[in-house]
Design an enzyme around this catalytic site. Sequence first.
Site, PDB file in Angstrom:
ATOM      1  N   THR A  16       0.817  -1.214   0.000  1.00  0.00           N
ATOM      2  CA  THR A  16       0.000   0.000   0.000  1.00  0.00           C
ATOM      3  C   THR A  16       0.852   1.266   0.000  1.00  0.00           C
ATOM      4  OG1 THR A  16      -0.127  -0.083   2.423  1.00  0.00           O
ATOM      5  CG2 THR A  16      -1.925  -1.130   1.184  1.00  0.00           C
ATOM      6  N   GLY A  68       2.318   4.547  -1.006  1.00  0.00           N
ATOM      7  CA  GLY A  68       1.940   5.597  -1.938  1.00  0.00           C
ATOM      8  C   GLY A  68       0.455   5.744  -2.196  1.00  0.00           C
ATOM      9  N   GLY A 109      -1.861   7.357  -0.471  1.00  0.00           N
ATOM     10  CA  GLY A 109      -2.311   8.736  -0.274  1.00  0.00           C
ATOM     11  C   GLY A 109      -1.878   9.645  -1.412  1.00  0.00           C
ATOM     12  N   CYS A 110      -0.644   9.493  -1.841  1.00  0.00           N
ATOM     13  CA  CYS A 110      -0.137  10.272  -2.985  1.00  0.00           C
ATOM     14  C   CYS A 110      -0.962   9.989  -4.232  1.00  0.00           C
ATOM     15  CB  CYS A 110       1.326   9.922  -3.262  1.00  0.00           C
ATOM     16  SG  CYS A 110       2.456  10.201  -1.905  1.00  0.00           S
TER      17      CYS A 110
END
Length: 265
Positions: free
Chosen positions: A208, A210, A212-213
């Site tokens: 998981t 990245g 949020g990016c």
Amino acid sequence: MMTITALTIAGSDPSGGAGIQADLKTFSALGAYGMSVITALTAQSTQGVDAVLAIPTEFIEAEFNTLYQDIHIDSVKIGMLMNKEIVTTVYQLLKNHPIPSIVLDTVMIAKGGHALLKPDAITAIREQLLPLATIITPNLPEAAALLDCDEAKNEDEMLKQGQDLLKLGCKAVLMKGGHLDSQESPDYLITSDQTIRMTSQRIQTKNTHGTGCTLSAAIAALLPKNSLAHAVKQAKEYLHGAIRHADDLNIGKGIGPTHHFYCWW
């Protein structure tokens, strides 16, 4: 055909899973032409962050100004800013050079626990960047830090904190509920005139890095051609697919990346 141009102002992740690398992959996957202003360099892999180096603010200004003078920018995604000086620099650039859509991802801590934002920068983000933002996308620890309160433990508290963040001046808040202990992963899109609950089934994977990016970049890529609610809905669907196919990549020994190009590979 209209070409959407999206700019990411964020830190570099040499492993390619997060930061500007993830943002540019996301822009490309969703049909936007991507550009970048790098705010920090990191030495990191799927196993964590080993070192961080801030880019001098004068060079950040040069990066932005060079692009802005040449290329029309439809949207900007703001990620890792690292310190107060960089936050203030980005604020001044965006205040003096208007961009239609501003997506603020309040990046504070890496997946492995390494701090990516110094404490004095939190106040600067709250006071300077939030009022400029079209939408902010905090997870629960980030929302708590911005409000200087305890982390939300349930959806009622999560909704209340999202409403409190909205009062700080941004146009919309996407409260991400991935940290809640529940079967679903509920998010709330909160604006001055509506609240929309959006939920996704949790996917069992350790890969998981990245996420949020990727979500904030997806919103930035989609906003110029969609309503806010539709852009967020489409961005969440894209991220869900990228997480669902993350294990197909088998990258690294730690927390691997999502699969940004799962529709094409």
